[in-house]
Enzyme design. Structure first.
Site, short mmCIF file in Angstrom:
data_model
loop_
_atom_site.label_atom_id
_atom_site.label_comp_id
_atom_site.label_asym_id
_atom_site.label_seq_id
_atom_site.Cartn_x
_atom_site.Cartn_y
_atom_site.Cartn_z
N GLY A 167 0.87 -1.17 0.00
CA GLY A 167 0.00 0.00 0.00
C GLY A 167 0.90 1.21 0.00
N THR A 168 0.46 2.31 -0.59
CA THR A 168 1.42 3.38 -0.80
C THR A 168 1.20 4.64 0.04
OG1 THR A 168 0.21 3.79 -2.82
CG2 THR A 168 2.23 2.56 -3.00
N THR A 169 0.25 5.51 -0.31
CA THR A 169 0.18 6.76 0.43
C THR A 169 -1.08 6.87 1.29
OG1 THR A 169 1.44 7.85 -1.28
CG2 THR A 169 0.24 9.28 0.23
N GLY A 175 3.82 6.13 4.02
CA GLY A 175 3.78 5.28 2.82
C GLY A 175 4.77 5.83 1.81
#
Lengths: 278, 240
Positions: A47-49, A182
């Site tokens: 998962g990123t941001t 993230g």
């Protein structure tokens, strides 16, 4: 008398799994994975941001919708923000599988507690419980199964929104204004840092969050932005005294379009200016 | 084959009830009442070290009457549970209501066991609220059979608790200063004493503690005998 205590109903769902339903104990499961995995860790979607912004009367929490494995898009439609109950939500970055599972565990725990005890856990208590869960995940985290959550909620006792960030060792830190983490977290933070001000309203907080998410997806290839083709937008929730609710996608889209149009116009003007100089 | 020993369940419960009641009735009473800064606890206790009133957690106190050997382990196990809960979640999640329910279950479990002697105890679990929180003070009584009752303003456990409660219904006034609250509690205890045979209740025979909301995190404080002697010797206000 000891046996009498042992027979009592427990309010700790994770302890219940550990003692009675060991096959469901996430700590054990991930430790096995961790021991077997290579040093670098398996190729798993991340998962990123994610971000959270405190405003007057509550808190906002949100995240983009993309999961990324190395340079590959693993999922365009993933959800990283989960409502825990009426007054709290968690956003999760890091390895998606254990992260989502951790969110489910927490939601079950908080609800289990509320039903067993007849009173909801305090926001403080929920934030601390998450720290314990992360601490137990440390061996897995050291092998690459890192989970990085932001926990946010409205504290009815203190009558304000609160934001908690965590490190992989279970360190719990409260942020007073905003936070983002993230892969695109640093970019989102830069935007929030410049846009945040005292007495921020809910509407302003939503604008800040959208701008920060746009900037994160602009700078960080792993972060998904507003996908106009597929109609997939970031997920943003606001939590106030009235409880938690999603900010409608149309609203997010409108705000994002506003920013994009302004930027488009600005870039066009810049190009024209350069041309006329030549 | 010997025929099984048959006793009706009713008879068993009746005998258990009698046994436990007798045990609790031997215990001298503990009075808890609201005063201007929280809750004050007063008990007759000649021992200076075997306490009836104790600290459980930040805002929670415990009092037990009956068999000391039986209620003291309950106190310790209550502390254990409170600390574990506070450490797992947060300190504000440890409440008297929760603890009273736990005690009720433990005592009730023992009570319902066919082959176990009932616990000869009566407990009081009390909590002071936070002043800015709209939280009230909480007083819970747990009987030898595990029944919970909650009281307002004052609570009494022990042999003649019923009589003392009736006395307090007439004489209790809220928000008294500490000295007056202690004196009121002592008078309540004396209302069921045989003054001639047993003599007056002096500081040497009393155990007093408070949950004082003006204190820091830990609201519990024992009032040492010297301080108590002094407090009891100050002349009562003219209204008394």
């Amino acid at each position: 008398m000891k046996e009498e205590w042992d027979r009592l109903p427990q309010h700790d769902f994770l302890a219940l799994l550990r003692e009675k339903y060991t096959h469901l104990d996430p700590v054990r499961a991930f430790q096995v994975v961790a021991e077997r995995s290579e040093r670098r860790g398996p190729a798993l979607p991340h998962g990123t941001t994610i971000l959270a912004v405190r405003f007057d009367g509550g808190v906002l929490i949100g995240g983009d919708r993309q999961a990324t494995t190395y340079t590959e898009i693993a999922d365009r439609n993933i959800e990283k923000v989960f409502e825990m109950d009426e007054y709290s939500a968690i956003a999760i970055a890091g390895v998606a599988g254990p992260a989502i599972q951790m969110a489910q565990l927490l939601r079950t725990q908080f609800e289990y507690y509320e039903k067993v005890e007849g009173t909801p856990l305090s926001l403080e208590g929920k934030a601390n419980y998450l720290a314990h869960v992360l601490r137990q995940n440390l061996p897995a985290a050291l092998q690459g199964l890192v989970v990085v959550p932001i926990f946010a909620g409205y504290d009815p006792r203190r009558r304000r929104g609160r934001i908690f960030k965590y490190d992989v060792a279970g360190g719990r830190y409260e942020e007073t204004d905003y936070y983002a983490t993230g892969s695109g977290g640093k970019d989102a933070r830069s935007t929030l840092k410049k846009r945040y001000h005292a007495g921020l309203s809910e509407e302003e907080a939503i604008r800040c969050a959208v701008e920060a998410l746009l900037d994160a997806s602009d700078e960080d290839v792993a972060t998904g932005g507003f996908d106009w083709v597929r109609g997939i937008f970031p997920l943003v929730k606001v939590i106030t005294q009235e409880g938690a609710r999603d900010v409608p996608e149309e609203r997010l889209g409108e705000i994002a379009e506003g920013f994009l149009n302004a930027w488009r116009a600005d870039f066009a003007a810049r190009r024209n200016a350069t041309r006329s100089e030549d | 084959m010997p025929s099984p020993f048959i006793v009706s369940p009713e008879q068993i419960m009746q005998e258990k009830d009698e046994l436990a009641r007798k045990g609790v009735q031997m215990g001298r009473e503990v009075v808890a009442l609201q005063y201007e800064n929280g809750l004050v606890f007063v008990a007759e206790n000649v021992s200076a070290t075997l306490y009836k009133i104790s600290e459980i957690y930040d805002r929670i106190a415990f009092a037990g009457v009956g068999n000391y050997q039986e209620y003291d382990p309950l106190r310790i196990v209550g502390i254990e549970q409170a600390e574990v809960k506070g450490y797992t979640y947060s300190r504000e999640d440890v409440t008297a209501r929760w603890l009273a329910n736990l005690y009720s279950q433990v005592i009730g479990n023992v009570w319902r066991q066919f082959d176990m002697k009932p616990l000869e105890v009566e407990l009081l679990v009390a909590e002071v609220g936070e002043p800015n929180d709209g939280f009230d003070h909480r007083l819970y009584r747990i009987s030898y059979s595990g029944q919970v009752a909650d009281d307002r303003n004052f609570s009494v456990i022990g042999g003649k608790s019923g009589e003392i409660r009736r006395w307090l219904e007439e004489h209790f006034r809220p928000n008294l200063p500490l000295d007056e609250a202690i004196r009121l509690a002592v008078r309540a205890l004396e209302s069921v004493r045989d003054r001639e045979a047993e003599g007056p209740l002096t500081a040497e025979r009393l155990e007093v503690a408070v949950l004082d909301v003006t204190r820091g995190r830990r609201k519990f404080r024992r009032i040492p005998r010297e301080e108590l002697t002094e407090r009891l010797s100050t002349p009562p206000a003219p209204s008394e």
